[in-house]
Design a protein around this motif. Structure first.
Motif, mmCIF file in Angstrom:
data_model
loop_
_atom_site.group_PDB
_atom_site.id
_atom_site.type_symbol
_atom_site.label_atom_id
_atom_site.label_comp_id
_atom_site.label_asym_id
_atom_site.label_seq_id
_atom_site.Cartn_x
_atom_site.Cartn_y
_atom_site.Cartn_z
ATOM 1 N N ASN A 242 1.399 11.392 -18.108
ATOM 2 C CA ASN A 242 0.412 11.011 -17.085
ATOM 3 C C ASN A 242 -0.851 10.415 -17.686
ATOM 4 O O ASN A 242 -1.964 10.795 -17.323
ATOM 5 N N GLY A 243 -0.663 9.550 -18.653
ATOM 6 C CA GLY A 243 -1.821 8.864 -19.255
ATOM 7 C C GLY A 243 -2.479 9.628 -20.378
ATOM 8 O O GLY A 243 -3.437 9.142 -20.976
ATOM 9 N N LYS A 244 -1.981 10.829 -20.677
ATOM 10 C CA LYS A 244 -2.573 11.614 -21.769
ATOM 11 C C LYS A 244 -1.579 11.763 -22.909
ATOM 12 O O LYS A 244 -0.368 11.602 -22.736
ATOM 13 N N CYS A 245 -2.126 12.110 -24.067
ATOM 14 C CA CYS A 245 -1.318 12.252 -25.272
ATOM 15 C C CYS A 245 -0.818 13.687 -25.385
ATOM 16 O O CYS A 245 -1.508 14.631 -24.971
ATOM 17 N N GLU A 246 0.362 13.866 -25.972
ATOM 18 C CA GLU A 246 0.882 15.230 -26.121
ATOM 19 C C GLU A 246 0.057 16.048 -27.120
ATOM 20 O O GLU A 246 0.110 17.270 -27.134
ATOM 21 N N VAL A 247 -0.703 15.372 -27.961
ATOM 22 C CA VAL A 247 -1.504 16.078 -28.957
ATOM 23 C C VAL A 247 -2.605 16.892 -28.272
ATOM 24 O O VAL A 247 -2.902 18.024 -28.660
ATOM 25 N N SER A 248 -3.216 16.301 -27.239
ATOM 26 C CA SER A 248 -4.280 17.000 -26.521
ATOM 27 C C SER A 248 -4.453 16.361 -25.150
ATOM 28 O O SER A 248 -4.385 15.130 -25.024
ATOM 29 N N ASP A 249 -4.709 17.184 -24.153
ATOM 30 C CA ASP A 249 -4.924 16.591 -22.824
ATOM 31 C C ASP A 249 -6.311 15.949 -22.720
ATOM 32 O O ASP A 249 -6.652 15.348 -21.719
ATOM 33 N N GLN A 250 -7.109 16.074 -23.785
ATOM 34 C CA GLN A 250 -8.404 15.394 -23.841
ATOM 35 C C GLN A 250 -8.269 13.971 -24.402
ATOM 36 O O GLN A 250 -9.226 13.207 -24.412
ATOM 37 N N THR A 251 -7.070 13.680 -24.938
ATOM 38 C CA THR A 251 -6.866 12.391 -25.601
ATOM 39 C C THR A 251 -6.042 11.475 -24.706
ATOM 40 O O THR A 251 -4.937 11.846 -24.293
ATOM 41 N N ASP A 252 -6.587 10.307 -24.420
ATOM 42 C CA ASP A 252 -5.821 9.344 -23.633
ATOM 43 C C ASP A 252 -4.648 8.835 -24.457
ATOM 44 O O ASP A 252 -4.763 8.694 -25.682
ATOM 45 N N CYS A 253 -3.538 8.525 -23.776
ATOM 46 C CA CYS A 253 -2.426 7.865 -24.459
ATOM 47 C C CYS A 253 -2.830 6.406 -24.636
ATOM 48 O O CYS A 253 -3.042 5.685 -23.660
ATOM 49 N N ALA A 254 -2.951 5.970 -25.887
ATOM 50 C CA ALA A 254 -3.410 4.602 -26.149
ATOM 51 C C ALA A 254 -2.462 3.591 -25.530
ATOM 52 O O ALA A 254 -2.893 2.568 -24.988
ATOM 53 N N TRP A 255 -1.161 3.893 -25.568
ATOM 54 C CA TRP A 255 -0.199 2.923 -25.040
ATOM 55 C C TRP A 255 -0.235 2.862 -23.513
ATOM 56 O O TRP A 255 0.008 1.804 -22.931
ATOM 57 N N TYR A 256 -0.579 3.949 -22.879
ATOM 58 C CA TYR A 256 -0.799 3.916 -21.429
ATOM 59 C C TYR A 256 -1.982 2.983 -21.137
ATOM 60 O O TYR A 256 -1.912 2.111 -20.271
ATOM 61 N N LEU A 257 -3.065 3.164 -21.918
ATOM 62 C CA LEU A 257 -4.248 2.307 -21.726
ATOM 63 C C LEU A 257 -3.908 0.840 -21.984
ATOM 64 O O LEU A 257 -4.354 -0.051 -21.264
ATOM 65 N N ILE A 258 -3.105 0.618 -23.031
ATOM 66 C CA ILE A 258 -2.753 -0.768 -23.390
ATOM 67 C C ILE A 258 -1.960 -1.426 -22.252
ATOM 68 O O ILE A 258 -2.259 -2.547 -21.841
ATOM 69 N N VAL A 259 -0.967 -0.708 -21.716
ATOM 70 C CA VAL A 259 -0.141 -1.271 -20.635
ATOM 71 C C VAL A 259 -1.027 -1.578 -19.420
ATOM 72 O O VAL A 259 -0.944 -2.667 -18.828
ATOM 73 N N GLU A 260 -1.892 -0.625 -19.051
ATOM 74 C CA GLU A 260 -2.755 -0.849 -17.891
ATOM 75 C C GLU A 260 -3.679 -2.049 -18.123
ATOM 76 O O GLU A 260 -3.902 -2.859 -17.222
ATOM 77 N N ARG A 261 -4.232 -2.159 -19.350
ATOM 78 C CA ARG A 261 -5.132 -3.273 -19.683
ATOM 79 C C ARG A 261 -4.384 -4.602 -19.641
ATOM 80 O O ARG A 261 -4.859 -5.590 -19.087
ATOM 81 N N MET A 262 -3.164 -4.607 -20.198
ATOM 82 C CA MET A 262 -2.382 -5.849 -20.250
ATOM 83 C C MET A 262 -1.979 -6.287 -18.842
ATOM 84 O O MET A 262 -1.902 -7.477 -18.557
ATOM 85 N N LYS A 263 -1.746 -5.303 -17.969
ATOM 86 C CA LYS A 263 -1.431 -5.644 -16.566
ATOM 87 C C LYS A 263 -2.618 -6.381 -15.958
ATOM 88 O O LYS A 263 -2.476 -7.410 -15.313
ATOM 89 N N LYS A 264 -3.824 -5.833 -16.172
ATOM 90 C CA LYS A 264 -5.032 -6.443 -15.602
ATOM 91 C C LYS A 264 -5.254 -7.830 -16.177
ATOM 92 O O LYS A 264 -5.712 -8.743 -15.478
ATOM 93 N N LEU A 265 -4.950 -7.977 -17.454
ATOM 94 C CA LEU A 265 -5.148 -9.272 -18.113
ATOM 95 C C LEU A 265 -4.049 -10.269 -17.736
ATOM 96 O O LEU A 265 -4.141 -11.446 -18.065
ATOM 97 N N GLY A 266 -2.983 -9.750 -17.106
ATOM 98 C CA GLY A 266 -1.856 -10.617 -16.750
ATOM 99 C C GLY A 266 -1.036 -11.033 -17.950
ATOM 100 O O GLY A 266 -0.404 -12.093 -17.955
ATOM 101 N N THR A 267 -1.038 -10.206 -18.981
ATOM 102 C CA THR A 267 -0.327 -10.574 -20.210
ATOM 103 C C THR A 267 0.690 -9.504 -20.600
ATOM 104 O O THR A 267 1.015 -9.351 -21.777
ATOM 105 N N LEU A 268 1.156 -8.766 -19.611
ATOM 106 C CA LEU A 268 2.059 -7.648 -19.905
ATOM 107 C C LEU A 268 3.306 -8.091 -20.669
ATOM 108 O O LEU A 268 3.822 -7.369 -21.523
ATOM 109 N N GLU A 269 3.794 -9.316 -20.333
ATOM 110 C CA GLU A 269 5.040 -9.776 -20.965
ATOM 111 C C GLU A 269 4.904 -9.922 -22.485
ATOM 112 O O GLU A 269 5.896 -9.875 -23.213
ATOM 113 N N LYS A 270 3.665 -10.035 -22.970
ATOM 114 C CA LYS A 270 3.462 -10.126 -24.423
ATOM 115 C C LYS A 270 4.002 -8.884 -25.143
ATOM 116 O O LYS A 270 4.377 -8.929 -26.310
#
Lengths: 88, 237
Positions: free
Chosen positions: B167-195
């Motif tokens: 759910n957007g968090k890393c298994e290491v800690s629920d205080q840590t965002d999953c970077a790849w979740y952030l990347i996918v969401e950012r790429m969606k906004k940028l319209g470059t997800l296919e990259k």
């Protein structure tokens, strides 16, 4: 220009106080840092009203207590003040 | 900026207690921003050491000073002579500053660290610092929407999240965002997800930190400086 802030007072070992029992009449030395616009004005008003406060409290007026820095409080303790009171 | 945290006071005291004349030498750049080792913190630390020395019955002089940067020679010059009159320099600058000053003093007096240098980070809000770059020497932020998977993903993965993303968090800690979740969401906004469909090959880590100190040399600037020095020497004659 960078400069070295040298300790203005150095405490030689010989003058360091040994822990001792606190005498019954002992009063702590308290330093009050007061803001010119509120707390100091209140102290001033107290004076006008002839209200008294203990003589072991000394007041330093600041233009604003926002001017007070950590080091001012620490210096007070270094120089033997027992308690610091910040009002603003 | 470089982020650091002051060492525990007892650890600092155990380092300095055997010295008679100590200079706490702050740096007013990164470590001042993270409230660890600027001029203000150097003053506070010096005051605390003086009080500790008095409490412990140790005869010690502790002074403080700060310069704007501990990683370039020019800034040290005004205080060079003064610094050499001390038995110890306690430097709350980052590790770069401690190394740099210790090299400069070349064994004349010791330089001890006052802080633990933590990471390269940003300041999203006052009093909060977060690691955003690992200094890996081979930047791929253009492929990941400006979010670094090397340092913000706990496993430094290059091709999407691991099974521990939750759910957007890393298994290491629920205080840590999953970077790849952030990347996918950012790429969606940028319209470059296919990259992200392009598979990244195994990474070349030779630019990383495991091959001795890395260097950057700007030849045009060094050549210019050399020329200036030669000109000055010729004019001097």
């Amino acid at each position: 220009m960078a400069d070295v802030a040298e300790a203005t007072e150095r405490t030689p070992v010989s003058t360091i106080e040994k822990p001792q029992d606190i005498p019954a009449e002992w009063q702590p030395n308290v330093l009050a840092f007061a803001c010119h616009y509120c707390a100091f004005a209140a102290a001033d008003l107290a004076g006008v009203m002839r209200l008294s406060y203990p003589p072991n409290v000394k007041i330093i007026r600041l233009p604003c207590t926002g001017k007070l820095d950590h080091i001012h409080v620490l210096r007070a303790f270094e120089r033997g003040i027992d308690g610091v009171f910040v009002a603003g | 900026m470089i982020v650091g945290q002051q060492k525990p006071f007892d650890e600092i005291w155990s380092m300095v207690r055997d010295f008679k004349k100590v200079l706490v030498y702050g740096c007013n750049t990164c470590v001042a921003i993270c409230h660890a080792g600027g001029g203000k913190e150097a003053e506070i630390l010096a005051s605390m050491l003086r009080m500790k020395a008095a409490q412990e019955g140790v005869d010690m002089q502790v002074d403080s000073a700060a310069i704007e940067r501990h990683c370039e020679p020019e800034f040290f010059e005004p205080l060079d002579e003064k610094v050499r009159t001390y038995d110890l320099v306690l430097s709350p600058a980052c590790g770069v500053g401690v190394n740099f000053l210790a090299d400069r003093l070349a064994g004349a007096i010791p330089v001890y660290p006052g802080i633990n240098t933590s990471f390269y980070g940003g300041v999203p809000e006052a009093g909060f610092f977060v690691e955003l770059c690992g200094g890996c020497g081979n930047c791929i932020l253009h492929l990941t929407g400006g979010i670094c998977p090397i340092v913000r993903c706990s496993k430094s993965l290059m091709n999407g999240p691991c099974g521990g993303t939750n759910n957007g968090k890393c298994e290491v800690s629920d205080q840590t965002d999953c970077a790849w979740y952030l990347i996918v969401e950012r790429m969606k906004k940028l319209g470059t997800l296919e990259k992200l469909l392009e598979v990244q090959p195994p990474r070349d880590w030779s630019t990383g930190t495991h091959g001795g100190p890395r260097r950057v040399s700007l030849e045009h600037i060094r050549a210019y400086e050399e020329k200036e020095e030669k000109n000055a020497a010729t004019e001097g004659k």
